[in-house]
Scaffold this active site. Sequence first.
Site, PDB file in Angstrom:
ATOM      1  N   GLU A   1     111.328 -30.405  18.307  1.00  0.00           N
ATOM      2  CA  GLU A   1     110.750 -31.677  18.789  1.00  0.00           C
ATOM      3  C   GLU A   1     109.512 -31.298  19.589  1.00  0.00           C
ATOM      4  O   GLU A   1     109.619 -30.858  20.731  1.00  0.00           O
ATOM      5  CB  GLU A   1     111.756 -32.411  19.695  1.00  0.00           C
ATOM      6  CG  GLU A   1     113.042 -32.828  19.027  1.00  0.00           C
ATOM      7  CD  GLU A   1     112.873 -34.048  18.131  1.00  0.00           C
ATOM      8  OE1 GLU A   1     111.760 -34.593  18.043  1.00  0.00           O
ATOM      9  OE2 GLU A   1     113.869 -34.433  17.500  1.00  0.00           O
TER      10      GLU A   1
ATOM     11  N   CYS B   1     105.942 -36.949  25.296  1.00  0.00           N
ATOM     12  CA  CYS B   1     105.504 -36.642  23.931  1.00  0.00           C
ATOM     13  C   CYS B   1     105.110 -37.912  23.184  1.00  0.00           C
ATOM     14  O   CYS B   1     104.188 -37.903  22.393  1.00  0.00           O
ATOM     15  CB  CYS B   1     106.617 -35.920  23.179  1.00  0.00           C
ATOM     16  SG  CYS B   1     108.179 -36.795  23.253  1.00  0.00           S
TER      17      CYS B   1
HETATM   18  P1  NAP Z   1     106.532 -25.528  26.614  1.00  0.00           P
HETATM   19  O1  NAP Z   1     105.632 -24.758  27.472  1.00  0.00           O
HETATM   20  O2  NAP Z   1     106.478 -25.332  25.161  1.00  0.00           O
HETATM   21  O3  NAP Z   1     108.012 -25.268  27.172  1.00  0.00           O
HETATM   22  C1  NAP Z   1     109.161 -25.854  26.589  1.00  0.00           C
HETATM   23  C2  NAP Z   1     110.312 -24.874  26.677  1.00  0.00           C
HETATM   24  O4  NAP Z   1     110.025 -23.784  25.795  1.00  0.00           O
HETATM   25  C3  NAP Z   1     110.491 -24.247  28.056  1.00  0.00           C
HETATM   26  O5  NAP Z   1     111.851 -24.023  28.284  1.00  0.00           O
HETATM   27  C4  NAP Z   1     109.736 -22.938  27.947  1.00  0.00           C
HETATM   28  O6  NAP Z   1     110.185 -21.957  28.833  1.00  0.00           O
HETATM   29  C5  NAP Z   1     110.015 -22.545  26.509  1.00  0.00           C
HETATM   30  N1  NAP Z   1     108.997 -21.706  25.900  1.00  0.00           N
HETATM   31  C6  NAP Z   1     107.663 -21.740  26.125  1.00  0.00           C
HETATM   32  N2  NAP Z   1     107.039 -20.842  25.348  1.00  0.00           N
HETATM   33  C7  NAP Z   1     107.987 -20.224  24.627  1.00  0.00           C
HETATM   34  C8  NAP Z   1     107.973 -19.193  23.638  1.00  0.00           C
HETATM   35  N3  NAP Z   1     106.838 -18.625  23.240  1.00  0.00           N
HETATM   36  N4  NAP Z   1     109.153 -18.793  23.104  1.00  0.00           N
HETATM   37  C9  NAP Z   1     110.299 -19.367  23.490  1.00  0.00           C
HETATM   38  N5  NAP Z   1     110.375 -20.347  24.415  1.00  0.00           N
HETATM   39  C10 NAP Z   1     109.235 -20.779  24.968  1.00  0.00           C
HETATM   40  O7  NAP Z   1     106.335 -27.096  26.798  1.00  0.00           O
HETATM   41  P2  NAP Z   1     106.238 -27.907  28.137  1.00  0.00           P
HETATM   42  O8  NAP Z   1     104.896 -27.703  28.680  1.00  0.00           O
HETATM   43  O9  NAP Z   1     107.400 -27.607  29.012  1.00  0.00           O
HETATM   44  O10 NAP Z   1     106.454 -29.395  27.578  1.00  0.00           O
HETATM   45  C11 NAP Z   1     105.414 -30.140  27.124  1.00  0.00           C
HETATM   46  C12 NAP Z   1     105.362 -30.206  25.611  1.00  0.00           C
HETATM   47  O11 NAP Z   1     106.623 -30.662  25.101  1.00  0.00           O
HETATM   48  C13 NAP Z   1     104.357 -31.241  25.152  1.00  0.00           C
HETATM   49  O12 NAP Z   1     103.658 -30.755  24.046  1.00  0.00           O
HETATM   50  C14 NAP Z   1     105.234 -32.422  24.771  1.00  0.00           C
HETATM   51  O13 NAP Z   1     104.626 -33.319  23.884  1.00  0.00           O
HETATM   52  C15 NAP Z   1     106.412 -31.733  24.185  1.00  0.00           C
HETATM   53  N6  NAP Z   1     107.565 -32.641  24.154  1.00  0.00           N
HETATM   54  C16 NAP Z   1     108.045 -33.069  22.941  1.00  0.00           C
HETATM   55  C17 NAP Z   1     109.108 -33.976  22.880  1.00  0.00           C
HETATM   56  C18 NAP Z   1     109.651 -34.486  21.577  1.00  0.00           C
HETATM   57  O14 NAP Z   1     110.728 -35.077  21.572  1.00  0.00           O
HETATM   58  N7  NAP Z   1     108.981 -34.304  20.449  1.00  0.00           N
HETATM   59  C19 NAP Z   1     109.692 -34.424  24.075  1.00  0.00           C
HETATM   60  C20 NAP Z   1     109.179 -33.961  25.281  1.00  0.00           C
HETATM   61  C21 NAP Z   1     108.117 -33.049  25.307  1.00  0.00           C
HETATM   62  P3  NAP Z   1     109.352 -21.583  30.168  1.00  0.00           P
HETATM   63  O15 NAP Z   1     109.306 -22.800  31.011  1.00  0.00           O
HETATM   64  O16 NAP Z   1     110.142 -20.482  30.754  1.00  0.00           O
HETATM   65  O17 NAP Z   1     107.988 -21.165  29.705  1.00  0.00           O
END
Ligand code: NAP
Length: 454
Positions: free
Chosen positions: A227, A261
């Site tokens: 997601e 998102c």
């Molecule tokens: P993020 O940086 O991608 O982090 C999300 C999760 O993934 C965190 O637990 C993070 O851990 C982990 N993570 C980050 N990089 C990783 C990697 N290379 N390998 C494995 N795990 C990794 O995203 P965010 O900034 O927290 O959230 C914002 C994003 O989420 C936006 O793009 C938003 O649109 C999207 N989102 C999508 C939905 C949906 O339902 N489609 C809902 C909500 C949010 P760490 O914190 O330890 O880095």
Amino acid sequence: MTLKSINPTDGTLLATFDELSPKEVEHKLERAHSAFKEWRRSSFEDRAAVLRKAADILVSEKEAWARLMTLEMGKPFKQGIGEVEKCALTCRYFADNGSRLLADQLIATESDSKLRYLPLGILFSVMPWNFPFWQVFRCLAPAVMAGNGMVLKHASNVPQCALAIEEIMQRSGVPQGVFTTLLIGSSKVADVIRDPRIAAVTLTGSEGAGASVGAAAGAALKKCVLELGGNDPFIVLPTADIEKAVATGVQARTVNNGQSCVCAKRFIVHRDVYDAFAEKFTAAMDSLVVGDPMDEATQIGPLATEDGAQSIERQVNESIAGGARALTGGAPNSRNGNFYAPTVLADVPSDVPAYREELFGPVAVLMRADNFDHAIELANDTPFGLGSSVWTQDPIEQQRSMNEIEAGLTFFNAMVASDPRLPFGGIKLSGYGRELGELGAREFTNVKTIVTAA
Ligand code: NAP
């Protein structure tokens, strides 16, 4: 590595947590594995009882949970209360409907044939900070109801929320190990995915994280749901109720301080109503109350992290340098902390960040469409495909929007919002798989085909 809980409103360090050692992770995975072997045999009634108890704890202590979210990631407190209530509603929905959604499905053949939805195993859930409770409960409730176990790696900036959810589940009576929080950084995620005790993985987050998690799941041949981000269109056509579209559009852009998102991000407005919409929308964005997220009157609090605030500043600055015009805002708010002023950008060229990238903050992009076809073309001119909102009373425009907008969700005359009864998910760079509803209930099950000779 140390996980830091920092208040984005004023930068105060609230707490620190040491990342789990490999030995501690091993111990928790082994406990989760043993617990799943028992839990898979539990009845729907047992699972529903846990979810109902979790719902009771969420609701009866909602102020405490909402306050924790506001402290760790800056969500307006009032919205945090709504988030906790929605988690409880979702637990109750799957408690009440899980046995129906997961009931055997008979199939007419010459034999006695059916599908049975069996638990898949331990689901590894990698979650973001933006809805620290909701994102977890929306995959936890169906997973628990299906008899799966869950191991959570929450975002590193919300460790207190991660531990609070584990506490809620323990108090709900779920056997030790069925739900486990792992305090680990993202560099440890691939190791956990590879672990043979993990059956499947679900990630909500950015495209970068999605690509890494998808690759690790692919290499281990494990089921994966992603997601990811969105750049949702909000299309306003001549038959729209403009007042309502403006009021809903502001809310759709700024909910959770603009960090959802499915926030409406690109406002694509038909030229016949563009000027009227732009004027009212800009005035409404300009009048939003920015301030302390604990204050009931606040509509926009701080962005959750310093990195996030810097990203939005860069994206807006580069977009303005590239030719976009700020109708209001366009700079950080003057307060301390990670505040950014509600902003409306117009005349945005197609090669600047505000057109191409997801803007995770209170910044709206206005686009003028010459006609309906042009509106659809602009809506689809993005690598993302999550939500979409279309404002029209015209049945032909509605039918064409349903068929032609490249997105996982299209809402008419309303903002996009998740609902436990409705499947939720995206296409293109917004990911794959579905959460919630019937499809979400069955997403992490072993759909076993069973045939008994007549
Ligand atoms: P993020 O940086 O991608 O982090 C999300 C999760 O993934 C965190 O637990 C993070 O851990 C982990 N993570 C980050 N990089 C990783 C990697 N290379 N390998 C494995 N795990 C990794 O995203 P965010 O900034 O927290 O959230 C914002 C994003 O989420 C936006 O793009 C938003 O649109 C999207 N989102 C999508 C939905 C949906 O339902 N489609 C809902 C909500 C949010 P760490 O914190 O330890 O880095």
